[in-house]
Design an enzyme around this catalytic site. Structure first.
Site, PDB file in Angstrom:
ATOM      1  N   HIS A 150       0.834  -1.195   0.015  1.00 17.95           N
ATOM      2  CA  HIS A 150       0.154  -0.113  -0.071  1.00 17.95           C
ATOM      3  C   HIS A 150       0.773   1.267   0.037  1.00 17.95           C
ATOM      4  O   HIS A 150       2.062   1.108   0.338  1.00 17.95           O
ATOM      5  CB  HIS A 150      -0.941   0.042   1.386  1.00 17.95           C
ATOM      6  N   LYS A 154      -1.119   5.050   4.705  1.00 18.35           N
ATOM      7  CA  LYS A 154      -2.086   4.085   5.306  1.00 18.35           C
ATOM      8  C   LYS A 154      -1.732   4.112   6.632  1.00 18.35           C
ATOM      9  O   LYS A 154      -0.577   3.746   7.369  1.00 18.35           O
ATOM     10  CB  LYS A 154      -2.049   2.601   4.596  1.00 18.35           C
TER      11      LYS A 154
HETATM   12  N1  LIG Z   1     -13.064  -0.964   2.062  1.00 20.63           N
HETATM   13  C1  LIG Z   1     -12.324  -0.281   1.035  1.00 20.63           C
HETATM   14  O1  LIG Z   1     -12.796  -0.619  -0.173  1.00 20.63           O
HETATM   15  C2  LIG Z   1     -11.177   0.783   1.242  1.00 20.63           C
HETATM   16  C3  LIG Z   1     -11.333   0.911   2.522  1.00 20.63           C
HETATM   17  N2  LIG Z   1     -10.079   1.868   2.951  1.00 20.63           N
HETATM   18  C4  LIG Z   1     -10.249   2.516   4.159  1.00 20.63           C
HETATM   19  O2  LIG Z   1     -10.939   3.632   4.672  1.00 20.63           O
HETATM   20  C5  LIG Z   1     -10.294   4.120   5.322  1.00 20.63           C
HETATM   21  C6  LIG Z   1      -9.900   5.651   5.026  1.00 20.63           C
HETATM   22  O3  LIG Z   1      -8.968   5.687   3.932  1.00 20.63           O
HETATM   23  P1  LIG Z   1      -8.300   6.946   3.408  1.00 20.63           P
HETATM   24  O4  LIG Z   1      -9.342   7.483   2.828  1.00 20.63           O
HETATM   25  O5  LIG Z   1      -7.297   6.395   2.671  1.00 20.63           O
HETATM   26  O6  LIG Z   1      -7.897   7.694   4.852  1.00 20.63           O
HETATM   27  P2  LIG Z   1      -7.885   9.204   4.919  1.00 20.63           P
HETATM   28  O7  LIG Z   1      -6.874   9.416   6.149  1.00 20.63           O
HETATM   29  O8  LIG Z   1      -7.331  10.079   3.601  1.00 20.63           O
HETATM   30  O9  LIG Z   1      -9.122   9.691   5.242  1.00 20.63           O
HETATM   31  C7  LIG Z   1      -9.744   9.774   6.428  1.00 20.63           C
HETATM   32  C8  LIG Z   1     -10.494  11.018   6.571  1.00 20.63           C
HETATM   33  O10 LIG Z   1     -11.545  10.764   7.709  1.00 20.63           O
HETATM   34  C9  LIG Z   1     -11.476  11.912   8.453  1.00 20.63           C
HETATM   35  N3  LIG Z   1     -12.054  11.722   9.806  1.00 20.63           N
HETATM   36  C10 LIG Z   1     -11.239  11.346  10.935  1.00 20.63           C
HETATM   37  N4  LIG Z   1     -11.935  11.198  11.893  1.00 20.63           N
HETATM   38  C11 LIG Z   1     -13.312  11.625  11.499  1.00 20.63           C
HETATM   39  C12 LIG Z   1     -14.724  11.922  12.192  1.00 20.63           C
HETATM   40  N5  LIG Z   1     -14.590  11.576  13.418  1.00 20.63           N
HETATM   41  N6  LIG Z   1     -15.682  11.862  11.550  1.00 20.63           N
HETATM   42  C13 LIG Z   1     -15.380  12.452  10.193  1.00 20.63           C
HETATM   43  N7  LIG Z   1     -14.390  12.331   9.592  1.00 20.63           N
HETATM   44  C14 LIG Z   1     -13.337  12.021  10.215  1.00 20.63           C
HETATM   45  C15 LIG Z   1     -10.019  12.394   8.221  1.00 20.63           C
HETATM   46  O11 LIG Z   1     -10.086  13.938   8.731  1.00 20.63           O
HETATM   47  C16 LIG Z   1      -9.786  12.227   6.750  1.00 20.63           C
HETATM   48  O12 LIG Z   1     -10.164  13.229   6.107  1.00 20.63           O
HETATM   49  C17 LIG Z   1      -9.251   3.373   5.984  1.00 20.63           C
HETATM   50  O13 LIG Z   1      -9.514   2.630   7.036  1.00 20.63           O
HETATM   51  C18 LIG Z   1      -8.626   2.608   4.711  1.00 20.63           C
HETATM   52  O14 LIG Z   1      -8.165   1.420   5.341  1.00 20.63           O
HETATM   53  C19 LIG Z   1      -9.547   2.810   1.953  1.00 20.63           C
HETATM   54  C20 LIG Z   1      -9.701   2.195   0.753  1.00 20.63           C
HETATM   55  C21 LIG Z   1     -10.675   1.390   0.044  1.00 20.63           C
HETATM   56  O1  LIG Z   2      -6.078   2.180   3.212  1.00 22.34           O
HETATM   57  C1  LIG Z   2      -6.471   1.759   2.032  1.00 22.34           C
HETATM   58  O2  LIG Z   2      -5.803   2.226   0.926  1.00 22.34           O
HETATM   59  C2  LIG Z   2      -7.049   0.452   1.598  1.00 22.34           C
HETATM   60  N1  LIG Z   2      -7.529  -0.001   2.639  1.00 22.34           N
HETATM   61  C3  LIG Z   2      -8.360  -1.145   2.767  1.00 22.34           C
HETATM   62  C4  LIG Z   2      -7.881  -2.276   3.559  1.00 22.34           C
HETATM   63  O3  LIG Z   2      -7.248  -1.918   4.520  1.00 22.34           O
HETATM   64  O4  LIG Z   2      -7.773  -3.371   3.051  1.00 22.34           O
HETATM   65  C5  LIG Z   2      -8.932  -1.644   1.299  1.00 22.34           C
HETATM   66  C6  LIG Z   2      -7.695  -1.255   0.149  1.00 22.34           C
HETATM   67  O5  LIG Z   2      -6.683  -2.117   0.501  1.00 22.34           O
HETATM   68  C7  LIG Z   2      -7.209  -0.091   0.225  1.00 22.34           C
END
Ligand SMILES: NC(=O)C1=CN([C@@H]2O[C@H](COP(=O)(O)OP(=O)(O)OC[C@H]3O[C@@H](n4cnc5c(N)ncnc54)[C@H](O)[C@@H]3O)[C@@H](O)[C@H]2O)C=CC1
Ligand SMILES: O=C(O)C1=N[C@H](C(=O)O)C[C@H](O)C1
Length: 264
Positions: A150, A154
């Site tokens: 990643h 992350k």
């Molecule tokens: N299920 C999937 O397909 C995917 C899951 N993810 C997951 O999504 C999560 C976020 O990933 P990213 O967007 O890369 O992180 P990021 O750090 O870019 O975004 C997270 C956002 O949440 C905000 N935040 C923090 N506390 C908050 C609250 N209490 N209320 C509202 N907003 C709040 C932050 O200020 C930030 O803007 C991670 O857990 C990641 O692993 C990421 C990509 C795909």
């Molecule tokens: O943080 C990410 O970027 C991603 N988070 C998810 C995970 O932890 O599996 C999904 C994807 O891998 C991207």
């Protein structure tokens, strides 16, 4: 940023047939992409964008029927509790769920039988298929390891997807009666063999230039099988997110993964 999209969009202009959607983590990497995808969808209406420091009440005040959460593992449970209490369906991509947290959400939902929550470690169709293929292949190979790769921003390791993949593979191996993968390592630096997820080693790489990638390595005498998936762009998660947003109103209770929404 305004915390409510309705500030810019008069209520009178809104079509009652649209699904009103709120996005939590709206300023983040995934949230930004979800905001774009919802805005581009003809059948959805973005009514609230909430990030850290904004009022969560905005999503309820704005009339969101579905909330999409891409925030952080340490805040997501509070967000889900709020949404369930306010009869708002949740599409959750945030990682960090274990059995205890899932059981807690199921308990909260008992009081709200019409509300749906889907927790999906990965919304990418290719990643979901990779998990399924790994599960299928697991019983044929004595050795298996998972490598996830990643972007360096992350916050969690290993990824939620890798943990789920390892658990699915471990369950398939148990069901087939396989012993632990052979490993004669007697001496190693801490971490060299990765994290142990139910007996499956999981390795996490953090590298500039990457987005989200995973390999499952399977080995038997004289052969290996490598399953690999690459998300090169966060747009890859959007078809799955939008599918979940459209489906969740018809899926009360707790769903883990969007496999059933895809007919898998
Ligand atoms: N299920 C999937 O397909 C995917 C899951 N993810 C997951 O999504 C999560 C976020 O990933 P990213 O967007 O890369 O992180 P990021 O750090 O870019 O975004 C997270 C956002 O949440 C905000 N935040 C923090 N506390 C908050 C609250 N209490 N209320 C509202 N907003 C709040 C932050 O200020 C930030 O803007 C991670 O857990 C990641 O692993 C990421 C990509 C795909
Ligand atoms: O943080 C990410 O970027 C991603 N988070 C998810 C995970 O932890 O599996 C999904 C994807 O891998 C991207």
């Amino acid at each position: 940023m305004t915390s409510s999209a309705t500030d810019q969009q008069p209520t009178a202009d809104r079509d009652a047939a649209l699904i009103p959607v709120g996005v939590l983590g709206a300023r983040g990497r995934m949230g930004t992409e979800v905001v774009k995808a919802v805005n581009d969808a003809d059948d959805l209406e973005l009514v609230a964008m909430v990030d850290d420091g904004d009022w969560l009440f905005n999503v309820a005040d704005a009339g969101a029927q579905v909330v999409v959460d891409f925030t952080r593992p340490d805040v997501v449970m509070d967000n889900i509790r709020f949404c369930i209490d306010n009869n708002i369906h949740c599409v959750v991509g945030t990682t960090g769920f274990d059995d205890v947290k899932l059981a807690t959400i199921a308990e909260w939902l008992e009081a709200k039988p019409d509300v749906g929550v889907v927790i999906a470690p990965n919304f990418g169709i290719g990643a979901i298929l990779l998990m399924r293929f790994a599960q299928e292949a697991a019983r044929f190979f004595p050795s298996v390891e998972v490598v996830e790769l990643h972007h360096p921003n992350k916050v969690d390791a290993p990824s939620g997807t890798a943990v789920r993949t390892a658990r699915l593979v471990a369950a398939a191996r148990r069901a087939a009666g396989l012993p632990p993968s052979p490993d004669a390592t007697a001496d190693s630096l801490p971490g060299a063999r990765g994290a142990d997820v139910e007996g499956v080693p999981v390795h996490a790489v953090r590298l500039s230039g990457l987005v989200a990638h995973q390999e499952v390595l399977l080995g038997a005498a004289g052969e290996t099988l490598t399953l690999r998936h690459d998300s090169f762009d966060r747009a890859s998660f959007m078809p799955g997110v939008l599918l979940a947003v459209r489906e969740i109103g018809r899926r009360p209770g707790l769903t883990v993964g969007i496999e059933s929404f895809l007919g898998l």
